[in-house]
Design a protein around this motif. Structure first.
Motif, short mmCIF file in Angstrom:
data_model
loop_
_atom_site.label_atom_id
_atom_site.label_comp_id
_atom_site.label_asym_id
_atom_site.label_seq_id
_atom_site.Cartn_x
_atom_site.Cartn_y
_atom_site.Cartn_z
N ASP A 79 71.24 -35.15 15.27
CA ASP A 79 71.35 -34.06 16.24
C ASP A 79 72.04 -32.82 15.69
N ALA A 80 72.60 -32.91 14.50
CA ALA A 80 73.27 -31.75 13.89
C ALA A 80 72.26 -30.72 13.39
N GLY A 81 71.01 -31.12 13.28
CA GLY A 81 69.94 -30.20 12.89
C GLY A 81 69.06 -29.90 14.08
N SER A 82 68.62 -28.67 14.18
CA SER A 82 67.78 -28.26 15.29
C SER A 82 66.44 -27.74 14.76
N VAL A 83 65.36 -28.40 15.13
CA VAL A 83 64.03 -27.95 14.76
C VAL A 83 63.72 -26.73 15.62
N LEU A 84 63.32 -25.63 14.97
CA LEU A 84 63.09 -24.38 15.68
C LEU A 84 61.70 -24.32 16.28
#
Length: 144
Positions: A23-28
Motif C-alpha cells: 500500500d506504500a505505492g500508488s498506481v496512478l
C-alpha cells in the motif's frame, strides 16, 4: 487505440514490485499520470521516441551505470527519503507509480526490471532521472 484507452492495460508488469511495496505505492490513473507528466516529462523535448533531449537543461549527473546501485546513488544525492517520487515507464500500458524515494531506492532493481527505460520524477526537488538500459542514467532539473 487512444493513449487513455491503452494506459495501464499491463499492470502485471508491476506485480512483483507492487507485492513488495504494498500500500506504500500508488498506481496512478491516466489523469494523474498526465498531470505529473505535465510537471516533468512534458517539459522536455525528445530524441527519437523514448529519450529526453537534455540540451539546454541543467544536467546534474550522468552515469554509465544501469543497475540498482546507480539509481540509489543518484537518489541519495538528489532527494530526501520521504520525498514523493513518480516512476514512469516507456510504455503507457504499464501504469505509473507514486511512492516515497526511500522505497524507490530500496527496490531499485525491481523498478529497473519493469521496462528497458524509465523516468523518476522527484516532485519536491523538481528533478528528473532518466534511465535507458545499456546507456545509464541522466539526472537534471526539470525546465520551468
Amino acid at each position: 487505440m487512444s493513449a487513455e484507452a491503452g494506459y495501464g492495460t499491463q499492470p502485471d508488469v508491476l506485480a512483483a514490485l507492487l507485492a513488495v511495496v504494498g500500500d506504500a505505492g500508488s498506481v496512478l490513473s491516466y489523469d494523474e499520470d498526465r498531470s505529473f507528466a505535465a510537471l516533468s516529462l512534458g517539459r522536455f523535448g525528445s530524441v527519437g521516441s523514448s529519450q529526453l533531449d537534455w540540451s539546454g537543461v541543467e544536467v546534474l549527473h550522468r552515469s554509465p551505470a544501469f543497475d540498482g546501485d546507480g539509481l540509489r546513488g543518484l537518489l541519495r544525492g538528489l532527494s530526501r527519503p520521504d520525498e514523493l517520487a513518480v516512476v514512469f515507464w516507456s510504455n503507457l500500458a504499464v501504469p505509473s507509480l507514486a511512492l516515497e524515494v526511500g522505497l524507490v531506492a530500496r527496490h531499485a532493481e525491481a523498478i529497473l526490471e519493469c521496462c528497458f527505460a524509465c523516468w523518476v520524477y522527484l516532485a519536491d526537488s523538481g528533478s528528473l532521472i532518466e534511465f535507458q538500459d545499456g546507456e545509464g542514467f541522466t539526472a537534471g532539473r526539470v525546465p520551468e
